[in-house]
Design a protein around this motif. Structure first.
Motif, PDB file in Angstrom:
ATOM      1  N   GLN A 156      10.803  -4.462 -61.702  1.00 28.40           N
ATOM      2  CA  GLN A 156      12.247  -4.612 -61.558  1.00 28.40           C
ATOM      3  C   GLN A 156      12.874  -3.249 -61.319  1.00 28.40           C
ATOM      4  OE1 GLN A 156      13.994  -7.742 -61.754  1.00 28.40           O
ATOM      5  NE2 GLN A 156      15.461  -6.415 -60.731  1.00 28.40           N
ATOM      6  N   PRO A 157      13.022  -2.871 -60.058  1.00 22.21           N
ATOM      7  CA  PRO A 157      13.623  -1.566 -59.782  1.00 22.21           C
ATOM      8  C   PRO A 157      14.951  -1.450 -60.508  1.00 22.21           C
ATOM      9  CG  PRO A 157      12.968  -2.648 -57.743  1.00 22.21           C
ATOM     10  CD  PRO A 157      12.782  -3.639 -58.840  1.00 22.21           C
ATOM     11  N   THR A 163      11.107   2.180 -64.248  1.00 23.39           N
ATOM     12  CA  THR A 163      11.248   3.550 -63.758  1.00 23.39           C
ATOM     13  C   THR A 163      10.223   4.469 -64.426  1.00 23.39           C
ATOM     14  OG1 THR A 163      13.583   3.119 -63.451  1.00 23.39           O
ATOM     15  CG2 THR A 163      12.904   5.416 -63.448  1.00 23.39           C
ATOM     16  N   VAL A 182       0.436   4.030 -50.027  1.00 27.08           N
ATOM     17  CA  VAL A 182       0.858   3.483 -48.728  1.00 27.08           C
ATOM     18  C   VAL A 182       1.848   2.325 -48.861  1.00 27.08           C
ATOM     19  CG1 VAL A 182      -1.221   4.192 -47.514  1.00 27.08           C
ATOM     20  CG2 VAL A 182      -1.152   1.968 -48.672  1.00 27.08           C
ATOM     21  N   GLY A 183       2.047   1.840 -50.066  1.00 29.59           N
ATOM     22  CA  GLY A 183       2.989   0.722 -50.191  1.00 29.59           C
ATOM     23  C   GLY A 183       3.536   0.641 -51.592  1.00 29.59           C
ATOM     24  N   GLN A 185       6.200  -2.128 -53.550  1.00 30.64           N
ATOM     25  CA  GLN A 185       7.097  -3.282 -53.456  1.00 30.64           C
ATOM     26  C   GLN A 185       7.293  -3.876 -54.843  1.00 30.64           C
ATOM     27  OE1 GLN A 185       8.656  -4.528 -50.688  1.00 30.64           O
ATOM     28  NE2 GLN A 185       7.746  -2.990 -49.330  1.00 30.64           N
ATOM     29  N   PRO A 186       8.434  -4.448 -55.105  1.00 26.30           N
ATOM     30  CA  PRO A 186       8.695  -5.029 -56.430  1.00 26.30           C
ATOM     31  C   PRO A 186       8.349  -6.515 -56.491  1.00 26.30           C
ATOM     32  CG  PRO A 186      10.711  -4.981 -55.178  1.00 26.30           C
ATOM     33  CD  PRO A 186       9.619  -4.505 -54.241  1.00 26.30           C
ATOM     34  N   ARG A 195       2.642 -12.060 -55.650  1.00 27.96           N
ATOM     35  CA  ARG A 195       1.585 -12.475 -54.737  1.00 27.96           C
ATOM     36  C   ARG A 195       2.021 -12.250 -53.289  1.00 27.96           C
ATOM     37  NH1 ARG A 195      -1.824 -18.065 -53.972  1.00 27.96           N
ATOM     38  NH2 ARG A 195      -2.588 -17.416 -51.936  1.00 27.96           N
ATOM     39  N   ARG A 196       3.259 -12.600 -53.001  1.00 24.93           N
ATOM     40  CA  ARG A 196       3.753 -12.483 -51.633  1.00 24.93           C
ATOM     41  C   ARG A 196       3.750 -11.026 -51.155  1.00 24.93           C
ATOM     42  NH1 ARG A 196       8.092 -11.665 -48.802  1.00 24.93           N
ATOM     43  NH2 ARG A 196       9.394 -11.138 -50.578  1.00 24.93           N
ATOM     44  N   GLU A 199       0.201  -9.724 -50.659  1.00 31.68           N
ATOM     45  CA  GLU A 199      -0.387 -10.233 -49.415  1.00 31.68           C
ATOM     46  C   GLU A 199       0.088  -9.413 -48.219  1.00 31.68           C
ATOM     47  OE1 GLU A 199      -1.015 -15.001 -50.405  1.00 31.68           O
ATOM     48  OE2 GLU A 199       0.750 -14.349 -49.310  1.00 31.68           O
ATOM     49  N   ASN A 200       1.386  -9.177 -48.202  1.00 34.07           N
ATOM     50  CA  ASN A 200       1.923  -8.435 -47.062  1.00 34.07           C
ATOM     51  C   ASN A 200       1.447  -6.983 -47.062  1.00 34.07           C
ATOM     52  OD1 ASN A 200       3.183 -10.735 -46.242  1.00 34.07           O
ATOM     53  ND2 ASN A 200       5.186 -10.201 -47.078  1.00 34.07           N
ATOM     54  N   THR A 203      -2.013  -7.009 -45.668  1.00 34.85           N
ATOM     55  CA  THR A 203      -1.995  -7.165 -44.212  1.00 34.85           C
ATOM     56  C   THR A 203      -1.668  -5.842 -43.537  1.00 34.85           C
ATOM     57  OG1 THR A 203      -1.188  -9.407 -44.517  1.00 34.85           O
ATOM     58  CG2 THR A 203      -0.966  -8.458 -42.331  1.00 34.85           C
ATOM     59  N   ALA A 204      -0.695  -5.163 -44.073  1.00 36.58           N
ATOM     60  CA  ALA A 204      -0.249  -3.925 -43.437  1.00 36.58           C
ATOM     61  C   ALA A 204      -1.258  -2.795 -43.623  1.00 36.58           C
ATOM     62  CB  ALA A 204       1.100  -3.512 -44.017  1.00 36.58           C
ATOM     63  N   PRO A 206      -5.091  -2.696 -44.145  1.00 35.42           N
ATOM     64  CA  PRO A 206      -6.389  -3.358 -44.312  1.00 35.42           C
ATOM     65  C   PRO A 206      -7.390  -2.485 -45.064  1.00 35.42           C
ATOM     66  CG  PRO A 206      -5.679  -3.366 -42.013  1.00 35.42           C
ATOM     67  CD  PRO A 206      -4.738  -2.490 -42.747  1.00 35.42           C
TER      68      PRO A 206
ATOM     69  N   PHE C 153      20.937  -0.176 -54.771  1.00 33.94           N
ATOM     70  CA  PHE C 153      19.594   0.352 -54.998  1.00 33.94           C
ATOM     71  C   PHE C 153      19.324   1.571 -54.130  1.00 33.94           C
ATOM     72  CE2 PHE C 153      18.805  -3.815 -56.936  1.00 33.94           C
ATOM     73  CZ  PHE C 153      18.204  -3.378 -58.092  1.00 33.94           C
ATOM     74  N   ALA C 158      17.299   3.184 -57.171  1.00 27.63           N
ATOM     75  CA  ALA C 158      16.837   2.187 -58.147  1.00 27.63           C
ATOM     76  C   ALA C 158      16.675   2.758 -59.550  1.00 27.63           C
ATOM     77  CB  ALA C 158      15.524   1.543 -57.694  1.00 27.63           C
TER      78      ALA C 158
ATOM     79  N   TYR D  49      -0.782  -5.312 -37.236  1.00 28.92           N
ATOM     80  CA  TYR D  49      -1.291  -6.318 -38.157  1.00 28.92           C
ATOM     81  C   TYR D  49      -0.495  -7.602 -38.109  1.00 28.92           C
ATOM     82  CZ  TYR D  49      -3.113  -1.933 -39.819  1.00 28.92           C
ATOM     83  OH  TYR D  49      -3.704  -0.722 -39.879  1.00 28.92           O
ATOM     84  N   ASN D  58      -0.572 -16.361 -43.784  1.00 26.92           N
ATOM     85  CA  ASN D  58       0.084 -15.892 -45.007  1.00 26.92           C
ATOM     86  C   ASN D  58       1.570 -16.173 -44.967  1.00 26.92           C
ATOM     87  OD1 ASN D  58      -1.943 -14.977 -46.575  1.00 26.92           O
ATOM     88  ND2 ASN D  58      -1.875 -12.867 -45.814  1.00 26.92           N
ATOM     89  N   GLN D  62       3.499 -18.436 -47.518  1.00 28.91           N
ATOM     90  CA  GLN D  62       4.577 -17.841 -48.321  1.00 28.91           C
ATOM     91  C   GLN D  62       5.889 -18.587 -48.133  1.00 28.91           C
ATOM     92  OE1 GLN D  62       4.793 -13.813 -46.966  1.00 28.91           O
ATOM     93  NE2 GLN D  62       2.754 -13.306 -47.730  1.00 28.91           N
ATOM     94  N   ASN D 297       8.396 -10.126 -44.433  1.00 29.44           N
ATOM     95  CA  ASN D 297       7.048  -9.743 -44.036  1.00 29.44           C
ATOM     96  C   ASN D 297       7.075  -8.470 -43.215  1.00 29.44           C
ATOM     97  OD1 ASN D 297       4.769 -10.138 -41.693  1.00 29.44           O
ATOM     98  ND2 ASN D 297       4.032 -10.813 -43.699  1.00 29.44           N
ATOM     99  N   VAL D 300       7.655  -5.272 -45.131  1.00 26.16           N
ATOM    100  CA  VAL D 300       6.498  -4.725 -45.826  1.00 26.16           C
ATOM    101  C   VAL D 300       5.538  -4.096 -44.826  1.00 26.16           C
ATOM    102  CG1 VAL D 300       4.541  -5.242 -47.303  1.00 26.16           C
ATOM    103  CG2 VAL D 300       6.730  -6.362 -47.709  1.00 26.16           C
ATOM    104  N   LEU D 301       5.308  -4.776 -43.697  1.00 30.41           N
ATOM    105  CA  LEU D 301       4.388  -4.220 -42.706  1.00 30.41           C
ATOM    106  C   LEU D 301       4.874  -2.865 -42.224  1.00 30.41           C
ATOM    107  CD1 LEU D 301       3.320  -7.225 -40.460  1.00 30.41           C
ATOM    108  CD2 LEU D 301       2.423  -6.445 -42.636  1.00 30.41           C
ATOM    109  N   ASP D 303       6.677  -0.930 -43.970  1.00 28.12           N
ATOM    110  CA  ASP D 303       6.919  -0.141 -45.168  1.00 28.12           C
ATOM    111  C   ASP D 303       8.398   0.204 -45.360  1.00 28.12           C
ATOM    112  OD1 ASP D 303       6.224   0.935 -47.524  1.00 28.12           O
ATOM    113  OD2 ASP D 303       5.396   2.803 -46.726  1.00 28.12           O
TER     114      ASP D 303
END
Ligand SMILES: Nc1ncnc2c1ncn2[C@@H]1O[C@H](COP(=O)(O)OP(=O)(O)OP(=O)(O)O)[C@@H](O)[C@H]1O
Ligand SMILES: Nc1ncnc2c1ncn2[C@@H]1O[C@H](COP(=O)(O)OP(=O)(O)OP(=O)(O)O)[C@@H](O)[C@H]1O
Ligand SMILES: [Mg+2]
Ligand SMILES: [Mg+2]
Lengths: 318, 272, 335, 335, 272
Positions: A156-157, A163, A182-183, A185-186, A195-196, A199-200, A203-204, A206, C153, C158, D49, D58, D62, D297, D300-301, D303
């Motif tokens: 929860q940002p 934090t 490299v990534g 996300q919250p 999960r979502r 997954e993304n 994908t981004a 590999p 944010f 954030a 990707y 996906n 989703q 999506n 995220v790809l 970023d």
């Protein structure tokens, strides 16, 4: 002028309380395995002390800072004998603590304290930031030498615990130039969302080699995404907390390690020390409740077992 | 047929009139996308007369009236008040020029009281600095509304009743009263009696006559030909978005009017 | 016209007119007020801690922000609109208010002005989206809600805004003659807006637009400008509310106000505002806000868990609107 | 009547009638579909990707739950209603579905039936509140939202339902011929509801009630029963969606679906449904749901942080509705 | 005055008639809270006649019609169809008895097409099991609607046009057509021509005549007295919620009708 900020200072003297005691125990939010373990600890201490009732209540989201301020205030109004709580926000709850003290209600903090933390208010907690630094180390060790891509699933940002863990993890990561974030996300503490985003992220990226997930729903969602992508064991997961499914994940090798606090001990200490303070005038003093790193190797050791499956018969509170 | 109608094409048909028309539309074109509701419509209102504006459903009557009252600014053409060209780009402009309109789709605010509706857009404010802050003088408005309705002979329950509680006929009466009260030049009534009973219709027509006698001009849209012939001094006929005829009411019959509206006579020069 | 029909507004009728108007308004608020009183009395008996000056002041202070923002929401609802962005905008205002104090050394008053300005800008945006771009209010403010939260944010990275001086707590935790400052502000806001709505041209136009926008337009009300004005004023109050909320927790919280819109809409609706526009009064909204607050307060005093509170609040929303609709139907058919 | 007027429905006109009807519907969806295609192409170029079978599956999986629940929401919106309770009800259904598997040893199919039953019951409650108690949908479902969430927490003790067998993941993680099972269900649901709305009497009545409830009543439509039916069917889909969501994460989550209602309303509205009732189609809603999913999506790809995503989604909501309104106005005036 | 009107109090006034009235209301009372809209209203429709129902604004005409069509079940009194008492508790009941109504506040669904509106509540379903699932036969409905409108001579654009795109007059035509198509016994029209132009009005009256010629009974509510006298066989007058008079149209003048409505004649026995 006539307008001034209400002063929270009080003498802190407690009333005589040899009879039955009523304590309010307030988590950051209701609705996670972690907080239920806190509750179990609190109730265990109350039961052992005898003649102590615990009123367990909290807001529904850790982000509801104002709701928690109101809740603490309402407990002050109700004149409970003591308040044991975990602050959703260190700064925001400081005045609430002050008001309780001003009303001669002693306060003990668990899990997260306030800032400033009055000297007569103890904190029973682990250091989130330091533990997150350790988590980064674990990840680096697990991945070994060579360049690796890693990702972070926060929850929860904007919330303080988040934090602290994110800062700690990034600080830890900074010591390993071979790891590249490299990534990030919250999950919003929602398993589906965790999960979502995982997954993304997969994908981004590999070539992703490791993930740090910063709380229970984040870990569960990340593990599921990795499993669904057929990358179980190939992507290292360092998690936090110890929900049953997380433990199962460690056993099956999906999750490499979990940062496990001792919520039972927090709840237990909070109530136990508060009761001793009220009945025996014992001074309240902070204590670190410790953190454990659970891996497949140590998961069956007695020490870890006591933390993971706390019971009031054999509380992990030494 | 009683008379040969004046032809539309003849724009400067009254060069000798001493006084210019109080309200005049010239060559108004109004398009809604591909629909051309008005295709160069002309319309004239002189001082102290009752003009009926008639035409088939969809002829463009309501649209013409809305351009005259600033609701729809015209795409082409000009509007003149007392001979001077004006721009009605909002209803406020038309009201400033003394033109008041009762619309076919009654425009009243259901939740407001009768008095508040009568004064909507023209509230009486308290005198002094409070008034400059927008403070309403509700008492003055209540009394003013009651007096005005009394004077017009309009029968309505208390002026504090919300419009929502009135019957259709009563609402219509409020709308008409409102227009009459404020008009200084022209009152435009778009099918004001369509839903009214015989008695109520008579009362509205009385109000129309009284307005004319007070020197105002009245434009009346109606599909009721006997009524038109009874009350109007002059009749203007709109067909397919253009003026098809101008007729003197005392020189024509219902059949003439119907003929002019449907275009079955020689006046029909503007068929597309 | 068959039964009652009198010549309009005779002198004799003045008083009864006045009464009728009052009574007809009051119907909307009657149910909520009754519920409030019943709950109040029940809590007084149920808990010895309820009827204490401290607790009542606390309830007042706890309800202040909700009440102020519900007042803003009521104005918008009267125009047949809805403002889903109140939570995001309050957070944005509170966070920026805190940041100018921390980073630029603004005084708390200047910061409040900044927060109000932020709210006004957001309100202006909502107003223009509704009037100029002609996007229905629900959608316009749904967008603002999303964009606003994103901005909070982005601006804060954030992270909550901490490290504020003690003076920052003035609005939220200050007292004046022993009364919480937030309560004083709430009373001023409520009385001011109630006065504005019932006694001024601005208020008259607000009801007129919600009742029949086209009628208002044709009557010469500059509906675009005026409707935008309502959103701006609502934004001002939301900004003020956000600042008080930040002050209460002595920090700028980027997560503040998530799903706040539902609470304030519930307060307005419990108090008799109609989502179909043209109806609603501030006194009802305040009653609605306190009703919800009282449930929350009472639940803690009576040791009822948060989960049951949610059930109770839901049932109260149903009941209030059900009885209000029922009474309205009866009143209307009594004509 | 001045310009176009032909004798009704000559044989020659059949095809063009058909076309006109299609075209006029399609306007609502055109903007959203265009945006979807543009975004799709942009992402294909921006990220290597994006255009991979894995990623597309996906996205499909989703979006499945959102799409199914947005379909339910669309039906309710067409009737001029709104359902704010979808998030709570989905959570309740998912949690109970998980509990009967864990505690009572139900099969996953039986559990799905339970979840659907829970959704249907909640829908029935909403329907009765709207039709029998005559509470406006916004308020009725706001209450259900609050009560439902309270119940979820009470039932679970606010703890997720874990320890489920692997078979529980069937709906959410299973595949059929390499296609995610959830996607197959979504397609079936969307096609089924679209068919229901456009080809059956039930659908006809749904639009008729949203368009003019009184007209529908006087035409002999049993509006009470039928409107309740719409809410029940919506509830069934919400229950199914909640079960799929639980299955995807192999647990019953009491926190699931908070503010889900806003996402699905946004999807429906982006796809052309009107909150004023009588308008909306499932194909538009599905497009809307995928548009939002694609933004998430893609973010995220590429970023892009969550914060910018919120801003982008807000702007898309504004833009979609703005252009839709604009096109509608133009089409209408060409009418 | 041409004839002394039959008094209302005389309930069994036609004991010798061979056929009982197709539709009859006896002593209908309808209250809305404290407002008594109908205070024991009687009304009779015989086979193959056009009955005009007239009365002042608020006399209770629309309310009476709504009780006859099942929209408002009456509080007291009874309704008879073909001499047998019936209970119309929903609009469906009235429609089953062959009574179709065009309401004053047009009840059409704007977003549905002309065809869908004509068939609303009576959709044609596909034959076979699909039909039992509620599958619509849209093609049959389109063709049926087009044919029916053609036959009635009603001019409407394509039957797939949504009603929202029609003009007021066209909407009125659809509503009237819809009632005529489905009625087997009685068609009730509540002020159907109020917003219509002369030509459109003529067309509706033609349709009314044709319905009568086909053996149906027509009830027409109107404030237009010349129109009433032109088309009606019989006139029933409602005042203050009760029948004030029954008159034969060929024996009275407009003034008689007005007198009966306003109660300024000897028929006025029911004044409260
Ligand atoms: N706002 C609008 N948008 C699109 N078309 C319109 C609009 N207003 C009017 N029209 C069209 O313009 C034409 C003229 O309409 P108008 O309402 O002026 O006719 P009218 O003479 O008043 O008819 P009636 O006697 O039925 O009131 C019609 O074809 C109508 O459909
Ligand atoms: N739904 C309702 N609720 C309350 N009062 C009503 C309702 N419908 C009608 N009334 C009242 O009943 C009385 C009769 O109304 P009704 O509409 O039947 O008159 P009407 O004869 O049709 O008049 P008009 O010629 O104006 O159409 C009026 O006083 C009206 O205000
Ligand atoms: Mg017109
Ligand atoms: Mg009527």
């Amino acid at each position: 002028g006539g307008v001034e900020v209400r002063d929270g200072g009080g003498d802190g003297a407690t009333k005589d309380a040899s009879g039955p005691l009523k304590l309010a125990v307030v988590p950051k939010a209701v609705g996670a395995d972690y907080w239920n373990t806190v509750k179990a600890g609190a109730e265990c201490a109350a039961q052992r002390a005898g003649d102590v009732t615990v009123q367990w209540d909290g807001v529904t989201a850790e982000t509801d800072v104002e709701g928690q301020v109101n809740l603490i205030q309402n407990f002050v109004t109700k004149k409970v004998d003591g308040i044991v709580y975990a602050a959703t926000d260190s700064s925001a709850l400081a005045p609430a603590t002050d008001k309780a003290l001003a009303a001669n209600i002693p306060v003990a903090m668990i899990d997260s304290g306030t800032s400033p933390q009055p000297s007569n208010v103890p904190l029973y907690a682990t250091d989130n930031r330091a533990s997150a630094v350790e988590a980064a180390k674990l990840l680096a060790t697990e991945l070994g030498p060579g360049n690796h891509e890693v990702a972070l699933v926060e929850f929860q940002p904007g919330s303080q615990t988040n934090t602290e863990r994110v800062d700690g993890f990034k600080a830890g990561l900074a010591q390993y130039p071979n790891l590249k974030l490299v990534g990030q996300q919250p999950s919003k503490s929602d398993v589906n969302e965790a999960r979502r985003v995982t997954e993304n992220i997969l994908t981004a990226n590999p070539k992703l080699a490791g993930i740090f997930a910063a709380n229970e729903p984040s870990v569960l969602g990340a593990a599921q995404a990795i499993q669904a992508a057929g990358k179980s064991g190939k992507v290292v997961i360092i998690g936090w907390d110890a929900a049953p499914d997380e433990i199962a994940g460690v056993r099956s090798g999906q999750i490499s390690a979990l940062v496990v606090q001792n919520p039972f001990k927090m709840g237990y200490f909070g109530v136990d020390k508060m009761v001793k303070h009220l009945r025996d005038k014992a001074p309240l003093a902070s204590a670190d409740t410790g953190v454990t790193f659970v891996t497949k190797e140590n998961i069956d050791s007695a020490e870890i077992k006591a933390v993971l499956e706390p019971s009031c018969a054999n509380p992990p509170v030494q | 047929m009683g008379t040969i109608p004046t032809e539309t094409a003849d724009r400067d048909q009254h060069p000798t009139d001493a006084e210019p028309p109080v309200l005049e539309a010239r060559g108004i074109v109004k398009r809604f996308g591909h629909v051309e509701a008005l295709r160069g419509a002309d319309f004239t209102v002189r001082r102290g007369e009752v003009v009926a504006l008639i035409g088939d459903n969809g002829a463009g009557k309501s649209t013409l009236i809305k351009t005259l009252s600033g609701v729809h600014p015209p795409d082409e053409g000009e509007i003149r008040v007392g001979g001077r060209p004006v721009q009605f780009s909002t209803p406020v402009d038309a009201r400033r020029a003394g033109v008041e309109t009762v619309y076919q789709d009654l425009a009243v605010a259901d939740d407001l009281s009768v008095a508040a509706n009568l004064y909507l857009g023209r509230e009486i404010l308290r005198s002094g600095p409070l008034g400059r802050l927008g403070l309403l003088d509700k008492r003055a408005m209540r009394q003013g509304a009651a007096a005005a309705l009394d004077e017009l002979g309009v029968r309505i329950p208390r002026v504090t009743t919300p419009i929502a509680m009135l019957s259709g006929g009563q609402r219509q009466c409020v709308a008409v009263a409102r227009a009459i009260i404020w008009a200084t030049n022209v009152v435009i009534l778009d099918e004001p009696t369509a839903a009214l009973g015989v008695v109520q219709t008579g009362r509205v027509l009385d109000v129309v006559r009284r307005a004319r006698d007070a020197g105002m001009s009245v434009v009346l849209v109606s599909h009721n030909m006997p009524q038109v012939l009874e009350i109007a001094d002059r009749v203007e006929v709109l067909r397919l978005g253009r003026r098809a005829a101008q007729l003197r009411a005392d020189e024509v019959t219902t059949d003439d009017l119907v003929a002019a509206m449907t275009g079955s006579t020689s006046t029909d020069r503007d068929e597309r | 016209m068959s039964s009652v029909e009198a010549t309009a507004g005779t002198q004799r009728g003045e008083l009864s007119d006045w009464l009728r108007e009052r009574v007809s308004h009051a119907v909307s608020e009657f149910t909520a007020a009754t519920a409030l009183v019943v709950l109040f009395i029940a809590l007084t008996f149920a808990s010895p801690y309820f009827l204490t000056a401290d607790n009542l002041f606390n309830i007042g202070a706890q309800t202040a922000v909700i009440a102020i923002i519900a007042t803003a929401q009521t104005m918008v609802i009267i125009t047949k609109g809805i403002d889903l962005s109140v939570g995001s905008v309050a957070a944005l205002a509170g966070v920026l208010g805190a940041m100018v104090v921390r980073d630029l050394g603004f005084s708390v008053w200047a910061a409040t002005a900044v927060a109000i300005g932020v709210g006004a800008l957001a309100g202006l945006l909502n107003g223009l989206l509704v009037t100029v771009a002609r996007i229905p209010p629900f959608i316009a403010t749904l967008g603002t809600m999303s964009v606003g939260r994103g901005l909070v944010f982005i601006i804060t990275g954030a992270v909550g805004v901490y490290g504020l001086p003690r003076s920052f707590q003035l609005l939220g935790n200050g007292e004046i003659l022993g009364i919480p400052f937030a309560v004083v502000i709430t009373v001023l806001v409520a009385v001011g807006v109630a006065f504005l709505l019932s006694q001024t041209r601005f208020g008259q136009y607000t009801y007129a637009m919600g009742s029949n926008l086209e009628a208002a337009r044709r009557s010469g009300v500059r509906v675009g400008r005026h409707l935008t004005g309502v959103y701006v004023l609502a934004g001002v109050l939301v900004g003020l509310g956000g600042m008080i909320a930040a002050s209460r927790v002595n920090s700028g919280q980027p997560n503040y106000g998530i799903s706040l819109e539902l609470d304030v809409i519930a307060a307005a609706v419990i108090g008799g505002a109609s989502l179909f526009g043209g109806q609603g009064r501030i006194v009802g909204t305040i009653i609605g806000a306190f009703l919800i607050a009282l449930v929350r307060n009472g639940a803690v005093l009576l040791d009822i868990s948060i989960h049951y509170q949610q059930v109770i609040v839901g049932v109260i929303i149903w009941a209030a609107v059900y009885f209000d609709q029922y009474r309205r139907r009866r009143l209307e058919s009594r004509g």
